[in-house]
Design a protein around this motif. Structure first.
Motif, mmCIF file in Angstrom:
data_model
loop_
_atom_site.group_PDB
_atom_site.id
_atom_site.type_symbol
_atom_site.label_atom_id
_atom_site.label_comp_id
_atom_site.label_asym_id
_atom_site.label_seq_id
_atom_site.Cartn_x
_atom_site.Cartn_y
_atom_site.Cartn_z
ATOM 1 N N ASP A 1 108.757 31.735 -96.764
ATOM 2 C CA ASP A 1 108.522 31.576 -98.187
ATOM 3 C C ASP A 1 107.400 32.433 -98.673
ATOM 4 O OD1 ASP A 1 109.851 28.921 -98.580
ATOM 5 O OD2 ASP A 1 108.649 28.154 -97.039
ATOM 6 N N TRP A 2 106.735 33.036 -97.755
ATOM 7 C CA TRP A 2 105.823 34.229 -98.017
ATOM 8 C C TRP A 2 105.384 34.888 -96.669
ATOM 9 C CZ3 TRP A 2 100.693 34.043 -95.865
ATOM 10 C CH2 TRP A 2 100.275 32.728 -95.225
ATOM 11 N N SER A 3 105.064 36.214 -96.832
ATOM 12 C CA SER A 3 104.612 37.149 -95.919
ATOM 13 C C SER A 3 103.479 37.980 -96.293
ATOM 14 C CB SER A 3 105.943 37.814 -95.414
ATOM 15 O OG SER A 3 106.283 38.637 -96.511
ATOM 16 N N LYS A 4 103.015 38.634 -95.461
ATOM 17 C CA LYS A 4 101.581 39.411 -95.569
ATOM 18 C C LYS A 4 102.037 40.674 -94.741
ATOM 19 C CE LYS A 4 99.470 36.488 -98.415
ATOM 20 N NZ LYS A 4 99.346 36.903 -99.788
ATOM 21 N N PRO A 5 101.641 41.988 -95.259
ATOM 22 C CA PRO A 5 101.807 43.299 -94.640
ATOM 23 C C PRO A 5 100.376 43.541 -93.666
ATOM 24 C CG PRO A 5 100.929 43.553 -96.738
ATOM 25 C CD PRO A 5 101.220 41.921 -96.705
ATOM 26 N N LEU A 6 100.404 42.511 -92.635
ATOM 27 C CA LEU A 6 99.372 42.495 -91.651
ATOM 28 C C LEU A 6 99.867 42.686 -90.262
ATOM 29 C CD1 LEU A 6 97.251 39.545 -92.846
ATOM 30 C CD2 LEU A 6 96.743 41.812 -93.200
ATOM 31 N N GLN A 7 99.284 43.492 -89.300
ATOM 32 C CA GLN A 7 99.513 43.725 -87.758
ATOM 33 C C GLN A 7 98.890 42.482 -87.377
ATOM 34 O OE1 GLN A 7 98.406 47.993 -88.030
ATOM 35 N NE2 GLN A 7 100.608 47.960 -86.577
ATOM 36 N N VAL A 8 99.570 41.355 -86.820
ATOM 37 C CA VAL A 8 99.101 40.232 -86.254
ATOM 38 C C VAL A 8 99.029 40.214 -84.793
ATOM 39 C CG1 VAL A 8 99.491 38.005 -86.249
ATOM 40 C CG2 VAL A 8 100.055 38.917 -88.374
ATOM 41 N N LEU A 9 97.778 39.947 -84.210
ATOM 42 C CA LEU A 9 97.516 39.803 -82.754
ATOM 43 C C LEU A 9 97.708 38.267 -82.360
ATOM 44 C CD1 LEU A 9 94.323 42.061 -82.433
ATOM 45 C CD2 LEU A 9 96.666 42.580 -82.049
ATOM 46 N N ASP A 10 97.249 37.263 -83.149
ATOM 47 C CA ASP A 10 97.547 35.793 -83.004
ATOM 48 C C ASP A 10 97.231 35.092 -84.177
ATOM 49 O OD1 ASP A 10 98.050 33.928 -81.270
ATOM 50 O OD2 ASP A 10 96.087 33.270 -80.381
#
Length: 450
Positions: free
Chosen positions: A330-339
Motif C-alpha cells: 500500500d505504501w513504501s519508503k526508499p530506506l535501507q532497513v535494519l529492523d
C-alpha cells in the motif's frame, strides 16, 4: 483606589491568569509530542526486549543479561552466562516479572520475580537442558509458557514456567520438523500458537544430499493445544527464510525471504489456525532482499524491511483481505532497513535505518506519514517496543548503541491531548499553589478597593 478600579484591576488579573495557564498548557502539549530520548548507554547490544506494558527492558551484551526500569539507565540487576559462549536471545513477559534468556549452547535460563531482584550476579529460577546450538526464543505475556529453537530441527516448549525450579529441566513438549535448521520463531501472547522458519535439505544429483539454504526455505505452524509432536502445517519455498512473525490471535503468519540471484518476497498465510498439512500462502508480495518483518496484533498490517533501494520499507495495511501473488504494498519508503517493529494496533511503525549520512530511528503511522525521527550514533540492528508503541528500545553491535525512547503520538483532531506531566501530583500541587496565590491577591485588591 476606588472599588471600580479594583474590579477593573481584578478583571485584568483574571484575564492574565487565564492567558498564562493557557500558554503553559499549550506549550507543554506541543513540547511533549513526538520521539524523546530517555537514555542511552555505552555498550554493545545483541538483543533487547521491552515489556508489553512499557515499564521494563531486558537486554543482552555478550555473556551478560541486563534488566532495567524504563526510566533509568542503571540496571536493576544483571546475570552472567556460565556456559562457554554468549547469550543469543532474550524475551520478557508483559508485566516484566519474568525474563528468559538463551545462549549459543542450546540452553535457556528463566528468571522469575524479575522486578524485585537486585545485584550483579543474579541466579536463574531454573535452567533447561542443553539442547543444541544458538537459541531463538519467545515467552507468553503471562510468563507461563516458553518456546525455543536451538539451531536444529526441533521446537522445545515449556509450560508452567513460574512453578519450575532447578537445573537441566527438560521440555514439556518437543515438536520435530523435517528442517535441517530452524532459525526463526515467534509465538502468540497466550502461548498457544507458534510459527517457525528455517531451511530444509533436498536431494540433488542422484542420492547425494546437499545443503542449499538459499533455495530451501521452510515455514511451520504449531498449535500447542493439539499436543502433537509434528507441526500443524508447513510450507516450503525456493527462497531463503529471513524472518517470521505471527499475529496475536494466531490468525496471520507472515514470513520474509531473500534470494541472492533474484528478488525475495513476503508471504502471508491467513486463517492459519484452520490450515493443516502441506499448504501454500494466501498471498505474496514485494520484490526485494528482505531483512525483517513485523505484523500488528490483529494481523491486518504487515511491515517488511529490506536493505536495498529504491524502496525497501514495504507496508500492506489491509493484509487480512488480500489474496494472490506479486501484490504491491500500500505504501513504501526508499530506506535501507535494519529492523522494524509494529505496535499492537498497527498505529506506530518503528524502523531503524542506515542512510547516506548515518543511522536513524524513524516513526511512521499506518498511512505512511513520518511522525518523527532520531539520528543514532550507531546501527540499530534490533528494535523492540511496548504494545502501544509508547516505549521503543534500539540496540546494535557497536559501542554506545542501546537507546531508549519515549514516543507520544500527535494529538487527535478536535483538541490537544494533555501530557502525562499535567496529571502528576507535583503539577497538581503547583497549580493549587498558583490558584491560592491568585485568590490571596484578589482578596487584597478587593480590600483596598473597599
Amino acid at each position: 483606589m476606588t472599588r471600580k478600579n479594583a474590579e477593573i484591576g481584578l478583571g485584568l488579573f483574571a484575564v492574565l491568569m487565564v492567558l498564562t495557564v493557557s500558554t503553559i498548557l499549550t506549550s507543554s502539549t506541543y513540547a511533549q509530542q513526538g520521539l524523546y530520548l530517555l537514555w542511552t548507554i555505552p555498550t554493545e547490544i545483541d538483543d533487547v526486549a521491552v515489556s508489553a506494558d512499557g515499564r521494563y527492558i531486558a537486554a543482552i551484551s555478550g555473556d551478560t543479561l541486563m534488566y532495567y526500569q524504563v526510566g533509568s539507565s542503571d540496571p536493576l540487576w544483571t546475570a552472567s552466562n556460565p556456559d562457554i559462549g554468549y547469550f543469543s536471545d532474550v524475551a520478557i513477559s508483559a508485566d516484566g516479572e519474568c525474563v528468559v534468556v538463551g545462549n549459543d549452547a542450546g540452553c535457556i535460563r528463566y528468571f522469575k520475580d524479575a522486578t524485585s531482584r537486585s545485584g550483579s550476579s543474579e541466579q536463574p529460577t531454573w535452567r533447561s537442558q542443553h539442547l543444541g546450538g544458538s537459541v531463538t526464543l519467545d515467552i507468553s505475556d503471562n510468563g507461563e509458557y516458553v518456546a525455543f529453537i536451538a539451531g536444529g530441527s526441533s521446537v522445545y516448549y515449556f509450560t508452567g514456567c513460574k512453578s519450575k525450579s532447578g537445573l537441566d529441566i527438560p521440555p514439556d513438549l518437543t515438536v520435530s520438523t523435517p528442517a535441517a535448521e530452524l532459525g526463526h520463531l515467534d509465538m502468540t501472547p497466550d502461548g498457544r500458537y507458534i510459527a517457525v522458519g528455517g531451511y530444509i535439505l533436498y536431494e540433488e544429483e542422484g542420492d547425494r544430499i546437499v545443503e542449499e539454504p538459499g533455495e530451501s526455505g521452510y515455514v511451520a505452524y504449531i498449535d500447542i493445544s493439539e499436543s502433537s509432536e509434528t507441526p500443524t502445517w508447513s510450507d516450503e519455498f525456493s527462497l531463503e527464510m529471513i524472518d517470521i512473525a505471527i499475529s496475536d490471535d494466531g490468525y496471520g503468519v507472515v514470513a520474509a525471504f531473500e534470494e541472492y540471484r533474484a528478488p525475495g518476497e513476503v508471504a502471508y498465510w491467513a486463517d492459519a489456525y484452520d490450515l493443516s498439512g502441506s499448504v501454500g500462502p494466501t498471498w505474496t508480495g514485494g520484490e526485494d532482499d528482505f531483512t525483517c518483518v513485523a505484523v500488528s496484533g490483529d494481523g491486518n498490517l504487515v511491515a517488511a524491511g529490506a536493505y536495498s533501494m529504491p524502496k525497501s520499507l514495504h507496508v500492506w495495511s489491509e493484509a487480512r483481505a488480500l489474496s494472490g501473488s506479486g501484490l504491491e504494498p500500500d505504501w513504501s519508503k526508499p530506506l535501507q532497513v535494519l529492523d522494524v517493529a509494529v505496535s499492537r494496533d498497527g498505529s506506530v511503525i518503528a524502523v531503524s535505518t542506515e542512510e547516506a549520512d548515518g543511522y536513524y530511528l524513524r516513526i511512521f503511522n499506518s498511512d505512511g506519514a513520518e511522525l518523527d525521527f532520531y539520528r543514532l550514533d550507531s546501527p540499530g540492528n534490533v528494535v523492540s517496543m511496548s504494545s502501544d508503541g509508547s516505549v521503543i528500545a534500539v540496540g546494535g553491535g557497536a559501542y554506545d548503541s542501546l537507546y531508549v525512547f519515549k514516543y507520544i503520538p500527535p494529538r487527535p483532531v478536535g483538541g490537544p491531548v494533555l501530557p502525562t506531566v499535567l496529571a502528576t501530583p507535583v503539577f497538581k500541587l503547583a497549580l493549587a499553589a498558583v490558584l491560592a496565590l491568585a485568590v490571596a491577591v484578589a482578596y487584597m485588591v478587593l480590600r483596598r478597593g473597599a
